[in-house]
Design a protein around this motif. Structure first.
Motif, PDB file in Angstrom:
ATOM      1  N   ARG A   7       0.883  -1.165   0.000  1.00 17.21           N
ATOM      2  CA  ARG A   7       0.000   0.000   0.000  1.00 17.21           C
ATOM      3  C   ARG A   7       0.913   1.204   0.000  1.00 17.21           C
ATOM      4  NH1 ARG A   7      -4.557  -2.186   4.195  1.00 17.21           N
ATOM      5  NH2 ARG A   7      -4.453  -4.292   3.444  1.00 17.21           N
ATOM      6  N   HIS A  11      -5.022   4.513   2.319  1.00 15.56           N
ATOM      7  CA  HIS A  11      -6.102   3.812   1.635  1.00 15.56           C
ATOM      8  C   HIS A  11      -5.819   3.517   0.167  1.00 15.56           C
ATOM      9  CE1 HIS A  11      -8.497   6.154   4.778  1.00 15.56           C
ATOM     10  NE2 HIS A  11      -7.875   5.123   5.305  1.00 15.56           N
ATOM     11  N   SER A 106      -8.614   0.197  -0.387  1.00 11.81           N
ATOM     12  CA  SER A 106      -8.236  -0.393  -1.669  1.00 11.81           C
ATOM     13  C   SER A 106      -9.046  -1.655  -1.935  1.00 11.81           C
ATOM     14  CB  SER A 106      -6.751  -0.704  -1.664  1.00 11.81           C
ATOM     15  OG  SER A 106      -6.420  -1.367  -0.467  1.00 11.81           O
ATOM     16  N   ALA A 123     -18.802   0.434  12.348  1.00 10.82           N
ATOM     17  CA  ALA A 123     -18.190   0.599  11.025  1.00 10.82           C
ATOM     18  C   ALA A 123     -18.302  -0.758  10.328  1.00 10.82           C
ATOM     19  CB  ALA A 123     -16.731   0.991  11.166  1.00 10.82           C
ATOM     20  N   LYS A 125     -17.056  -2.801   6.974  1.00 13.56           N
ATOM     21  CA  LYS A 125     -16.211  -2.858   5.770  1.00 13.56           C
ATOM     22  C   LYS A 125     -16.897  -3.788   4.776  1.00 13.56           C
ATOM     23  CE  LYS A 125     -11.437  -4.313   4.965  1.00 13.56           C
ATOM     24  NZ  LYS A 125     -10.124  -4.276   5.630  1.00 13.56           N
ATOM     25  N   HIS A 157      -8.756  -3.586  18.096  1.00 13.61           N
ATOM     26  CA  HIS A 157     -10.145  -3.454  17.678  1.00 13.61           C
ATOM     27  C   HIS A 157     -10.690  -4.847  17.390  1.00 13.61           C
ATOM     28  CE1 HIS A 157     -13.161  -0.633  16.886  1.00 13.61           C
ATOM     29  NE2 HIS A 157     -13.244  -0.808  15.589  1.00 13.61           N
ATOM     30  N   ASN A 174     -16.954  -1.968  16.120  1.00  9.97           N
ATOM     31  CA  ASN A 174     -17.379  -0.715  16.747  1.00  9.97           C
ATOM     32  C   ASN A 174     -16.813   0.455  15.968  1.00  9.97           C
ATOM     33  OD1 ASN A 174     -18.788  -1.825  18.857  1.00  9.97           O
ATOM     34  ND2 ASN A 174     -16.955  -2.036  20.112  1.00  9.97           N
ATOM     35  N   CYS A 176     -15.107   4.026  15.547  1.00  9.91           N
ATOM     36  CA  CYS A 176     -14.250   4.973  16.281  1.00  9.91           C
ATOM     37  C   CYS A 176     -14.259   6.290  15.521  1.00  9.91           C
ATOM     38  CB  CYS A 176     -12.824   4.465  16.372  1.00  9.91           C
ATOM     39  SG  CYS A 176     -12.649   3.034  17.427  1.00  9.91           S
ATOM     40  N   GLU A 222      -2.960   5.124   9.834  1.00 10.19           N
ATOM     41  CA  GLU A 222      -4.345   4.952   9.361  1.00 10.19           C
ATOM     42  C   GLU A 222      -5.029   3.766  10.021  1.00 10.19           C
ATOM     43  OE1 GLU A 222      -1.671   5.489   7.598  1.00 10.19           O
ATOM     44  OE2 GLU A 222      -2.082   6.353   5.628  1.00 10.19           O
ATOM     45  N   ASP A 236      -7.420  -3.316  11.170  1.00 12.56           N
ATOM     46  CA  ASP A 236      -7.064  -3.771   9.819  1.00 12.56           C
ATOM     47  C   ASP A 236      -6.062  -4.939   9.827  1.00 12.56           C
ATOM     48  OD1 ASP A 236      -6.827  -4.182   7.177  1.00 12.56           O
ATOM     49  OD2 ASP A 236      -6.044  -2.207   6.662  1.00 12.56           O
TER      50      ASP A 236
END
Ligand SMILES: Nc1ncnc2c1ncn2[C@@H]1O[C@H](COP(=O)(O)OP(=O)(O)OP(=O)(O)O)[C@@H](O)[C@H]1O
Length: 400
Positions: A7, A11, A106, A123, A125, A157, A174, A176, A222, A236
């Motif tokens: 990456r 993002h 991405s 949240a 994804k 997380h 959750n 943030c 990030e 992540d």
């Protein structure tokens, strides 16, 4: 040399063709040969392709669970993603309302949603199945969920839920309101007291992961979310993998500016690579800039990282400067990497390496946690509609 899955910035992710000897190679070979040998799998994937081509923007598509799932065999575009992504009754999904777009990663889109039943904000994804298969990242996606489900640490997380629809995979956590990158972009360099607390929390997190035999491989600002009191949550696990002590990895993956030299060169590397990333992160928090500017690819990045002598600003204390040098050590064998290294380090003098005690410490940062969205909440009847169109229809202003 291992596969490349880097990456380059916030993002974004660049994937290059793979060579053998890595976590993606054997898997890709495995499922492709499985596919060739089994007619039913081919038909399942073909169905997925057809779905992708004929989808219409924001048209609700009946989820397979509307029909009883007693049919056997289970269609392959569902079974491929089991058991990490179970099917969900449609009714359950209708209790979610989209509050806005958090980020366009991405691999997928992260949405802020309200769970009307739980009256809590999450949240989610959302990853299109077709992209997961096209990029040979099925195993990675399953590993992401399986690792995150295993997590039980105050500074990690943890997973709320995961499920699949006809076209998408969903990972819910959750919500943030802030991530470290946004805060850093707003304030620049942090005072040493804040860096000490962030660093101690991250040391505990990385030791926890490594003790479980997990290497994160994408430690960066990030991917560090902040709770309402400013304490961090590492997130992540999309590039994480299980790597037992003594084992070695070869895949070139991560975010270029945070990747250790031994990762950039294609390995062998191990959990120690995460400590380099922590060094880059702490250097950036301290100085307001990265130790090495981003390059266009891992080869050029390796050359820069190898020849660069990161100059420490005169304004920082010797203790912090020493810590950064010892994390950004080219030789992984000489890099700081065990909890006792940090417990006795002069930068952490007097710091309790205990999550409960650290959580009680105040974070002296101005954090605007009062978020007000310009968007009305959108009832989201079908989480499996064409999200791409929906995301494009939202103006940049409404990005959270
Ligand atoms: N639970 C959450 N609460 C708030 N923001 C989140 C949450 N999860 C993710 N985000 C934000 O969304 C961004 C993208 O999420 P994530 O990294 O999981 O997706 P990705 O597709 O792997 O992205 P990339 O490949 O760019 O890293 C994160 O960097 C973070 O800023």
């Amino acid at each position: 040399m291992g596969a490349v899955s880097c990456r380059q910035g916030q993002h974004t992710r660049v994937s290059a063709p793979q060579k053998g000897g890595n976590i993606q190679g054997p898997w890709a070979k495995g499922w492709k040969s499985f596919w060739c040998g089994m007619g039913t799998i081919r038909s399942g994937l073909e169905e997925l392709w057809v779905l992708q081509r004929h989808q219409e923007p924001l048209q609700p598509v009946p989820l397979p669970l509307e029909k009883p799932l007693s049919e056997w065999p289970v269609p392959q575009f569902i079974s491929l993603f089991l058991p990490e992504f179970p099917m969900r009754p449609v009714r359950g999904q209708q209790e979610l309302k989209i509050l806005g777009l958090v980020a366009k990663g991405s691999f997928g889109t992260v949405l802020k949603v309200l769970d009307c039943a739980q009256k809590a904000v999450f949240a989610v994804k959302v990853m299109p199945k077709i992209k997961v298969l096209q990029r040979d990242t099925l195993r990675q996606c399953k590993e992401e969920v399986s690792i995150q489900r295993q997590m039980n640490h105050p500074f990690v997380h943890s997973l709320g839920d995961s499920w699949q629809g006809r076209r998408h995979l969903f990972i819910m956590c959750n919500y943030c309101c802030m991530d470290l990158y946004s805060l850093w972009s707003a304030v620049g360099g942090f005072p040493e007291a804040s860096i000490r607390l962030f660093a101690a929390e991250l040391v505990l997190v990385l030791c926890y992961l490594h003790d479980l035999g997990i290497i994160h491989r994408d430690v960066k600002m990030e991917n560090i979310l902040l709770d309402e009191r400013g304490h961090l949550k590492l997130t992540d696990f999309g590039l994480s993998r299980r790597l037992s002590q003594g084992a070695r990895a070869y895949t070139i993956c991560g975010t270029l500016q945070y990747m250790a030299p031994e990762v950039l060169s294609g390995g062998p590397y191990n959990h120690t690579a995460d400590w380099w990333s922590l060094g880059v992160l702490l250097f950036s928090l301290t100085t307001g800039k990265f130790p090495v500017a981003a390059e266009r690819d891992h080869v050029t990045m390796l050359a820069s990282v190898t020849h660069c002598k990161s100059e420490m600003p005169a304004s920082i204390t010797q203790e912090l400067s020493l810590l950064l040098h010892e994390l950004l050590c080219q030789n992984p064998l000489h890099r700081l990497r065990y909890l006792h290294h940090f417990q006795v380090h002069p930068f952490f003098r007097g710091v309790p390496f205990d999550p409960e005690l650290l959580k009680k410490q105040p974070v002296n940062l101005v954090m605007d946690t009062q978020y007000t969205s310009g968007l009305e909440s959108v009832p989201f009847k079908d989480f499996d509609c064409d999200l791409e169109s929906w995301v494009h229809s939202i103006s940049a202003d409404s990005l959270l």
